[in-house]
Motif scaffolding. Structure first.
Motif, PDB file in Angstrom:
ATOM      1  N   PHE A  53      21.874 -41.490 -36.119  1.00 57.70           N
ATOM      2  CA  PHE A  53      21.285 -40.396 -35.362  1.00 57.70           C
ATOM      3  C   PHE A  53      21.285 -40.700 -33.873  1.00 57.70           C
ATOM      4  O   PHE A  53      21.452 -39.796 -33.049  1.00 57.70           O
ATOM      5  N   GLN A  67      18.791 -47.045 -36.556  1.00 56.72           N
ATOM      6  CA  GLN A  67      17.333 -47.197 -36.645  1.00 56.72           C
ATOM      7  C   GLN A  67      16.953 -48.675 -36.507  1.00 56.72           C
ATOM      8  O   GLN A  67      17.232 -49.495 -37.400  1.00 56.72           O
ATOM      9  N   PRO A 112       5.650 -36.969 -22.594  1.00 62.50           N
ATOM     10  CA  PRO A 112       4.910 -36.309 -23.674  1.00 62.50           C
ATOM     11  C   PRO A 112       5.446 -34.937 -24.050  1.00 62.50           C
ATOM     12  O   PRO A 112       5.097 -34.418 -25.105  1.00 62.50           O
ATOM     13  N   ILE A 113       6.288 -34.356 -23.213  1.00 64.70           N
ATOM     14  CA  ILE A 113       6.761 -32.990 -23.462  1.00 64.70           C
ATOM     15  C   ILE A 113       8.165 -32.969 -24.043  1.00 64.70           C
ATOM     16  O   ILE A 113       8.413 -32.302 -25.045  1.00 64.70           O
ATOM     17  N   ALA A 114       9.095 -33.688 -23.414  1.00 67.16           N
ATOM     18  CA  ALA A 114      10.487 -33.645 -23.868  1.00 67.16           C
ATOM     19  C   ALA A 114      11.254 -34.828 -23.306  1.00 67.16           C
ATOM     20  O   ALA A 114      11.201 -35.113 -22.114  1.00 67.16           O
ATOM     21  N   GLU A 125       1.030 -33.741 -17.725  1.00 68.10           N
ATOM     22  CA  GLU A 125       0.872 -34.027 -19.152  1.00 68.10           C
ATOM     23  C   GLU A 125       0.914 -35.541 -19.406  1.00 68.10           C
ATOM     24  O   GLU A 125       0.169 -36.062 -20.251  1.00 68.10           O
ATOM     25  N   ARG A 129      -1.710 -37.936 -21.402  1.00 69.31           N
ATOM     26  CA  ARG A 129      -1.322 -38.739 -22.574  1.00 69.31           C
ATOM     27  C   ARG A 129      -1.479 -40.229 -22.288  1.00 69.31           C
ATOM     28  O   ARG A 129      -1.904 -40.999 -23.150  1.00 69.31           O
TER      29      ARG A 129
ATOM     30  N   THR B  98      14.836 -41.594 -39.929  1.00 72.16           N
ATOM     31  CA  THR B  98      15.135 -40.485 -39.024  1.00 72.16           C
ATOM     32  C   THR B  98      14.312 -39.258 -39.412  1.00 72.16           C
ATOM     33  O   THR B  98      13.789 -38.544 -38.539  1.00 72.16           O
ATOM     34  N   ASP B 101      10.969 -39.790 -38.026  1.00 75.89           N
ATOM     35  CA  ASP B 101      10.904 -39.458 -36.596  1.00 75.89           C
ATOM     36  C   ASP B 101      10.714 -37.953 -36.413  1.00 75.89           C
ATOM     37  O   ASP B 101       9.949 -37.516 -35.542  1.00 75.89           O
ATOM     38  N   ASP B 108       3.512 -34.070 -33.133  1.00 75.88           N
ATOM     39  CA  ASP B 108       3.231 -34.048 -31.696  1.00 75.88           C
ATOM     40  C   ASP B 108       3.482 -32.670 -31.079  1.00 75.88           C
ATOM     41  O   ASP B 108       3.044 -32.427 -29.951  1.00 75.88           O
ATOM     42  N   PRO B 112       0.443 -33.094 -28.487  1.00 78.59           N
ATOM     43  CA  PRO B 112       1.267 -33.883 -27.570  1.00 78.59           C
ATOM     44  C   PRO B 112       0.467 -34.852 -26.705  1.00 78.59           C
ATOM     45  O   PRO B 112       1.063 -35.755 -26.114  1.00 78.59           O
ATOM     46  N   ILE B 113      -0.836 -34.692 -26.641  1.00 83.45           N
ATOM     47  CA  ILE B 113      -1.643 -35.528 -25.744  1.00 83.45           C
ATOM     48  C   ILE B 113      -2.356 -36.646 -26.495  1.00 83.45           C
ATOM     49  O   ILE B 113      -2.275 -37.813 -26.116  1.00 83.45           O
ATOM     50  N   GLU B 125      -0.242 -27.935 -23.167  1.00 88.08           N
ATOM     51  CA  GLU B 125       0.766 -28.982 -23.346  1.00 88.08           C
ATOM     52  C   GLU B 125       1.534 -28.757 -24.653  1.00 88.08           C
ATOM     53  O   GLU B 125       2.750 -28.968 -24.717  1.00 88.08           O
ATOM     54  N   ARG B 128       4.316 -26.241 -24.278  1.00 89.36           N
ATOM     55  CA  ARG B 128       5.545 -26.782 -23.679  1.00 89.36           C
ATOM     56  C   ARG B 128       6.294 -27.677 -24.667  1.00 89.36           C
ATOM     57  O   ARG B 128       7.515 -27.596 -24.783  1.00 89.36           O
ATOM     58  N   ARG B 129       5.565 -28.556 -25.327  1.00 90.74           N
ATOM     59  CA  ARG B 129       6.257 -29.469 -26.244  1.00 90.74           C
ATOM     60  C   ARG B 129       6.872 -28.705 -27.417  1.00 90.74           C
ATOM     61  O   ARG B 129       7.987 -29.014 -27.862  1.00 90.74           O
ATOM     62  N   ASP B 132      10.282 -27.238 -26.635  1.00 92.53           N
ATOM     63  CA  ASP B 132      11.382 -28.199 -26.742  1.00 92.53           C
ATOM     64  C   ASP B 132      11.676 -28.535 -28.201  1.00 92.53           C
ATOM     65  O   ASP B 132      12.837 -28.657 -28.606  1.00 92.53           O
ATOM     66  N   ARG B 137      14.918 -29.904 -30.678  1.00 93.81           N
ATOM     67  CA  ARG B 137      14.762 -30.986 -31.652  1.00 93.81           C
ATOM     68  C   ARG B 137      14.978 -30.514 -33.098  1.00 93.81           C
ATOM     69  O   ARG B 137      15.655 -31.185 -33.876  1.00 93.81           O
ATOM     70  N   LYS B 140      18.601 -30.213 -33.600  1.00 92.06           N
ATOM     71  CA  LYS B 140      19.270 -31.518 -33.558  1.00 92.06           C
ATOM     72  C   LYS B 140      19.085 -32.279 -34.875  1.00 92.06           C
ATOM     73  O   LYS B 140      20.041 -32.840 -35.422  1.00 92.06           O
ATOM     74  N   PHE B 141      17.865 -32.304 -35.374  1.00 95.19           N
ATOM     75  CA  PHE B 141      17.628 -33.006 -36.642  1.00 95.19           C
ATOM     76  C   PHE B 141      18.360 -32.319 -37.800  1.00 95.19           C
ATOM     77  O   PHE B 141      19.026 -32.969 -38.608  1.00 95.19           O
ATOM     78  N   TRP B 144      22.116 -32.833 -37.631  1.00 95.52           N
ATOM     79  CA  TRP B 144      22.492 -34.193 -38.034  1.00 95.52           C
ATOM     80  C   TRP B 144      22.495 -34.313 -39.561  1.00 95.52           C
ATOM     81  O   TRP B 144      23.435 -34.872 -40.146  1.00 95.52           O
TER      82      TRP B 144
END
Lengths: 235, 235
Positions: A53, A67, A112-114, A125, A129, B98, B101, B108, B112-113, B125, B128-129, B132, B137, B140-141, B144
């Motif tokens: 990954f 990993q 913490p965001i991206a 942020e 965190r 993975t 993860d 999160d 996220p905090i 927060e 925003r997270r 993304d 994400r 992407k996961f 994969w």
């Protein structure tokens, strides 16, 4: 045949946990992207049949392993860095996975965001965190490690049994990274964890580790890595 | 002797990845905190010589194992949920790490905090997270995983070889959780990953999994767990 470590060449990052194991064992290895650049590093993520990954990944002959914790699980018996029994091996791995969680949280203290955004795009942020990481999480992880050392029936010198394991090396690297990124918060937390300090010192004094740390193979910590020193995040 | 699973009784959480493996195998196990409450769950974190960092943990006789992925590493061969070769086992574990993860990032997205704060204390927060996580994400996961299935020399039905593994079960649970928490973003991402959809369906149709999902042992998703549906975080 030499092990191939594939990782970002300019940072310690997660690859460093693998480097420390290879160095301690005196293993024959190539840090591929440092020699050949990162084109091959990224191409390796697309290569069937078993594409990792993300870096780091290790190539051992036909086998490709991604990993960090899985790499150490694989290398541990080969490098003599884990006990013989299944109980010792699974406990060493459990500790490694918990250290990996701490590393991921250290990363998120500045991101913490991206991951894909710059620190400068998530500073407010990160301030929140990092406060939680400093005040709650660093002590929680280090105190757990202290408890593990104190509870080891073979004595508190090592995390598992009476011998060095890859988990000991990873504890060293976690403490190094935290002390770099959060010197004040880490010093406070370490005041309560003398056994963690002693194991960190023991690893640093291993002849091959000491030689590695003094070599140019050891990249300095920097603000592209996982452990970043942003003074505004430390208190 | 029955396996003891120790985990928070009112959520699926990380324990669910272990439950699915035990259920698929028809293993004899006790979900201890559901029967005895959580006092023992927390006490287990303090018990020498090998205290887990957090739930879930598994007890098998004298052995106590924490960290979801380590538990599955241990159970895999015992439950017939992993291949025989070292290469298959380390690849299955790499996939599991993975997936873990991805699960941590799903958590999160609403926290996220700090885990110790309520969602309501970190909503801006989280917005925003989650953006993304949704836009970058989750695709992407899942992409994969699609690539892993497509590249499997034994065919795309399973992640590893031509048999069911604990990684397949965990893929199922990740997709379930994402589809619960982020129904719109997950539907979009799954449109590009038909092999992931097919494997999710295959796992759901396994007789023991289907019986488990229909039983009262399967807790519903809820907003105390890792996968939480906050409509403002989905787009």
């Amino acid at each position: 045949m030499a092990y191939e470590l594939h990782y970002w060449p300019a940072i310690q990052g997660r690859g460093e946990f693998v480097r420390l194991a290879l160095e301690e064992a005196g293993a024959d290895y190539v840090d591929v992207a440092r020699e050949d650049g990162i084109d091959g590093l990224m191409a390796g993520l697309e290569r069937p049949p078993r594409p990792p990954f993300a870096p780091p990944y290790l190539r051992d002959g036909d086998l490709v392993i991604g990993q960090t914790a899985a790499i150490l699980l694989y290398l541990g018996p080969r490098l003599g860095l884990v006990g013989e029994s299944e109980a010792d091996r699974i406990w060493t791995h459990q500790i490694q996975l918990t250290l990996a969680d701490a590393v991921a949280e250290a990363h998120d203290s500045h991101h913490p965001i991206a991951s894909a955004l710059y620190y400068e795009e998530q500073k407010p942020e990160a301030a929140r965190r990092a406060e939680d990481f400093r005040d709650n999480r660093i002590p929680k992880f280090l105190e757990w490690l202290e408890r593990v050392l104190a509870a080891n029936p073979s004595g508190p010198r090592h995390l598992v049994g009476d011998r060095l394991s890859y988990a000991d090396l990873s504890l060293f690297q976690l403490v190094e990274g935290l002390a770099y990124a959060f010197p004040r918060a880490t010093e406070r937390a370490l005041a309560a964890t003398p056994k963690v300090i002693a194991l960190h010192r023991l690893v640093a004094s291993r002849p091959r580790i000491a030689a590695y740390l003094a070599s140019d193979r050891r990249t300095a910590f920097n603000e592209d890595g996982i452990f970043r020193r942003y003074p505004e995040l430390d208190r």
